[in-house]
Design an enzyme around this catalytic site. Structure first.
Site, PDB file in Angstrom:
ATOM      1  N   SER A   1       0.849  -1.201   0.000  1.00  0.00           N
ATOM      2  CA  SER A   1       0.000   0.000   0.000  1.00  0.00           C
ATOM      3  C   SER A   1       0.879   1.244   0.000  1.00  0.00           C
ATOM      4  CB  SER A   1      -0.876   0.009   1.253  1.00  0.00           C
ATOM      5  OG  SER A   1      -1.507   1.275   1.395  1.00  0.00           O
TER       6      SER A   1
ATOM      7  N   TYR B   1      -1.254  -0.707  10.216  1.00  0.00           N
ATOM      8  CA  TYR B   1      -1.478  -1.085   8.810  1.00  0.00           C
ATOM      9  C   TYR B   1      -0.266  -0.671   7.972  1.00  0.00           C
ATOM     10  CZ  TYR B   1      -3.733  -1.186   4.171  1.00  0.00           C
ATOM     11  OH  TYR B   1      -4.042  -1.426   2.857  1.00  0.00           O
TER      12      TYR B   1
HETATM   13  P1  NAD Z   1     -11.596  -6.058   0.401  1.00  0.00           P
HETATM   14  O1  NAD Z   1     -12.017  -5.914   1.828  1.00  0.00           O
HETATM   15  O2  NAD Z   1     -12.656  -6.004  -0.657  1.00  0.00           O
HETATM   16  O3  NAD Z   1     -10.747  -7.373   0.178  1.00  0.00           O
HETATM   17  C1  NAD Z   1     -10.038  -8.052   1.185  1.00  0.00           C
HETATM   18  C2  NAD Z   1     -10.302  -9.539   1.030  1.00  0.00           C
HETATM   19  O4  NAD Z   1      -9.440 -10.245   1.942  1.00  0.00           O
HETATM   20  C3  NAD Z   1     -11.749  -9.939   1.378  1.00  0.00           C
HETATM   21  O5  NAD Z   1     -12.281 -10.751   0.351  1.00  0.00           O
HETATM   22  C4  NAD Z   1     -11.603 -10.710   2.684  1.00  0.00           C
HETATM   23  O6  NAD Z   1     -12.586 -11.718   2.861  1.00  0.00           O
HETATM   24  C5  NAD Z   1     -10.206 -11.298   2.517  1.00  0.00           C
HETATM   25  N1  NAD Z   1      -9.599 -11.699   3.791  1.00  0.00           N
HETATM   26  C6  NAD Z   1      -9.551 -10.963   4.940  1.00  0.00           C
HETATM   27  N2  NAD Z   1      -8.932 -11.674   5.906  1.00  0.00           N
HETATM   28  C7  NAD Z   1      -8.577 -12.869   5.340  1.00  0.00           C
HETATM   29  C8  NAD Z   1      -7.923 -14.030   5.828  1.00  0.00           C
HETATM   30  N3  NAD Z   1      -7.493 -14.096   7.105  1.00  0.00           N
HETATM   31  N4  NAD Z   1      -7.728 -15.074   4.984  1.00  0.00           N
HETATM   32  C9  NAD Z   1      -8.172 -15.016   3.712  1.00  0.00           C
HETATM   33  N5  NAD Z   1      -8.793 -13.932   3.178  1.00  0.00           N
HETATM   34  C10 NAD Z   1      -9.008 -12.880   3.992  1.00  0.00           C
HETATM   35  O7  NAD Z   1     -10.558  -4.866   0.189  1.00  0.00           O
HETATM   36  P2  NAD Z   1      -9.613  -4.473  -1.035  1.00  0.00           P
HETATM   37  O8  NAD Z   1      -9.544  -3.003  -1.026  1.00  0.00           O
HETATM   38  O9  NAD Z   1      -9.965  -5.197  -2.285  1.00  0.00           O
HETATM   39  O10 NAD Z   1      -8.208  -4.986  -0.477  1.00  0.00           O
HETATM   40  C11 NAD Z   1      -7.371  -5.911  -1.151  1.00  0.00           C
HETATM   41  C12 NAD Z   1      -5.936  -5.638  -0.738  1.00  0.00           C
HETATM   42  O11 NAD Z   1      -5.521  -4.364  -1.233  1.00  0.00           O
HETATM   43  C13 NAD Z   1      -5.711  -5.589   0.777  1.00  0.00           C
HETATM   44  O12 NAD Z   1      -4.481  -6.218   1.093  1.00  0.00           O
HETATM   45  C14 NAD Z   1      -5.633  -4.107   1.059  1.00  0.00           C
HETATM   46  O13 NAD Z   1      -4.896  -3.833   2.234  1.00  0.00           O
HETATM   47  C15 NAD Z   1      -4.907  -3.640  -0.189  1.00  0.00           C
HETATM   48  N6  NAD Z   1      -5.037  -2.196  -0.476  1.00  0.00           N
HETATM   49  C16 NAD Z   1      -6.271  -1.625  -0.688  1.00  0.00           C
HETATM   50  C17 NAD Z   1      -6.340  -0.276  -0.961  1.00  0.00           C
HETATM   51  C18 NAD Z   1      -7.652   0.418  -1.208  1.00  0.00           C
HETATM   52  O14 NAD Z   1      -7.676   1.662  -1.205  1.00  0.00           O
HETATM   53  N7  NAD Z   1      -8.744  -0.299  -1.413  1.00  0.00           N
HETATM   54  C19 NAD Z   1      -5.171   0.484  -1.042  1.00  0.00           C
HETATM   55  C20 NAD Z   1      -3.937  -0.134  -0.825  1.00  0.00           C
HETATM   56  C21 NAD Z   1      -3.889  -1.485  -0.560  1.00  0.00           C
END
Ligand code: NAD
Length: 249
Positions: free
Chosen positions: A140, A155
């Site tokens: 991130s 985080y």
């Molecule tokens: P999201 O909440 O839609 O996706 C996260 C997924 O991880 C969900 O499907 C959840 O069920 C799964 N998950 C959570 N804990 C778990 C576990 N213990 N085992 C297996 N699966 C698990 O959110 P997103 O925004 O799509 O996030 C995806 C990735 O991108 C994450 O790592 C997040 O930190 C990263 N990210 C997101 C953003 C943003 O702005 N959305 C920015 C930077 C990084």
């Protein structure tokens, strides 16, 4: 068809609005057979079915070593090999430093950092047997600038840990033709931040993004497909920023 006949495992890929599912969809469109690994309540089998025939959904918690090993064993049994792993599962919490409890720390660090290690440990032997592979870790912008928009310092630490882990693994496994790279998304509209950005803050956030918009899941999926594919075959240990210019360094 950048990923024809490749088998790609994507953790946390079941949420229909998430980066993981957008990546799964784009990989399937590029010819990959996709294995979505997610928690039971996220219903990974239903998500895999939405991609079409030949894709697989498996329940596993990435913080549990035995479940990671079982998921990869099932993927290999059903699809024969693993060429790509996307370490995407992650959770965040808005917290100030003094408010982070030990349970908060464990929850956030465990999914992003321990999960990335455990899933990588689970797939690497299969990749070694198959002659190589590509692992893409979702970090991130929060790791780079000391906070994104919503996540707390724990985080940022988890995602910075992912960068270090990925770079060290890249050094270790280059000789086995396993490439390991990271992406650092900025603010991307998904369920992780849905409803959490107040309207009166949006204009201020957009002012910091030269491309003048919040990203969408597809904006991340494209670069992840690139890193998974042979187009990036001489890239390992890199960090690819996907932030609309929010952080230029
Ligand atoms: P999201 O909440 O839609 O996706 C996260 C997924 O991880 C969900 O499907 C959840 O069920 C799964 N998950 C959570 N804990 C778990 C576990 N213990 N085992 C297996 N699966 C698990 O959110 P997103 O925004 O799509 O996030 C995806 C990735 O991108 C994450 O790592 C997040 O930190 C990263 N990210 C997101 C953003 C943003 O702005 N959305 C920015 C930077 C990084």
């Amino acid at each position: 068809m950048l990923l024809k006949d490749k088998v790609a495992v994507i953790t946390g890929g079941a949420g229909p609005n998430g980066l993981g599912f957008a990546t799964a969809k784009m990989m399937a469109e590029h010819g990959a057979r996709v294995v979505i690994v997610d928690l039971e309540n996220a219903r990974p089998a239903e998500a895999a079915a939405r991609l079409g025939e030949g894709h697989v959904g498996l329940v596993a918690n990435v913080t549990d070593k035995a479940q990671c090993l079982q998921a990869v064993a099932d993927a290999v049994r059903q699809l024969g090999r693993v060429d790509v792993l996307v370490n995407n599962a992650g959770i965040t919490q808005p917290r100030k430093t003094l408010d982070i409890s030990e349970a908060d720390y464990e929850a956030v660090l465990d999914v992003s950092l321990r999960g990335t290690l455990l899933m990588s440990q689970a797939v690497i032997p299969a990749m070694q047997q198959g002659g190589g592979g590509s692992i893409v870790c979702i970090s991130s912008v929060s790791a780079q600038r000391g906070g994104g928009i919503l996540g707390g310092p724990h985080y940022s630490a988890a995602k910075a840990g992912v960068l270090g882990l990925a770079r060290a693994m890249a050094r270790e496994f280059g000789g086995a033709n396993i490439r390991i790279n990271c992406v650092t998304p900025g603010l991307i509209a998904t369920d992780i931040n849905k409803g959490l950005i107040p309207d009166d803050k949006k204009a201020g956030i957009l002012e910091q993004i030269p491309l003048n918009r919040i990203g969408g899941p597809d904006d991340v999926a494209g670069p992840v497909v690139f890193l998974a594919s042979d187009l990036s075959k001489y890239l390992t240990g890199v960090t690819l920023d996907i932030n609309g210019g929010m952080l230029i360094h």
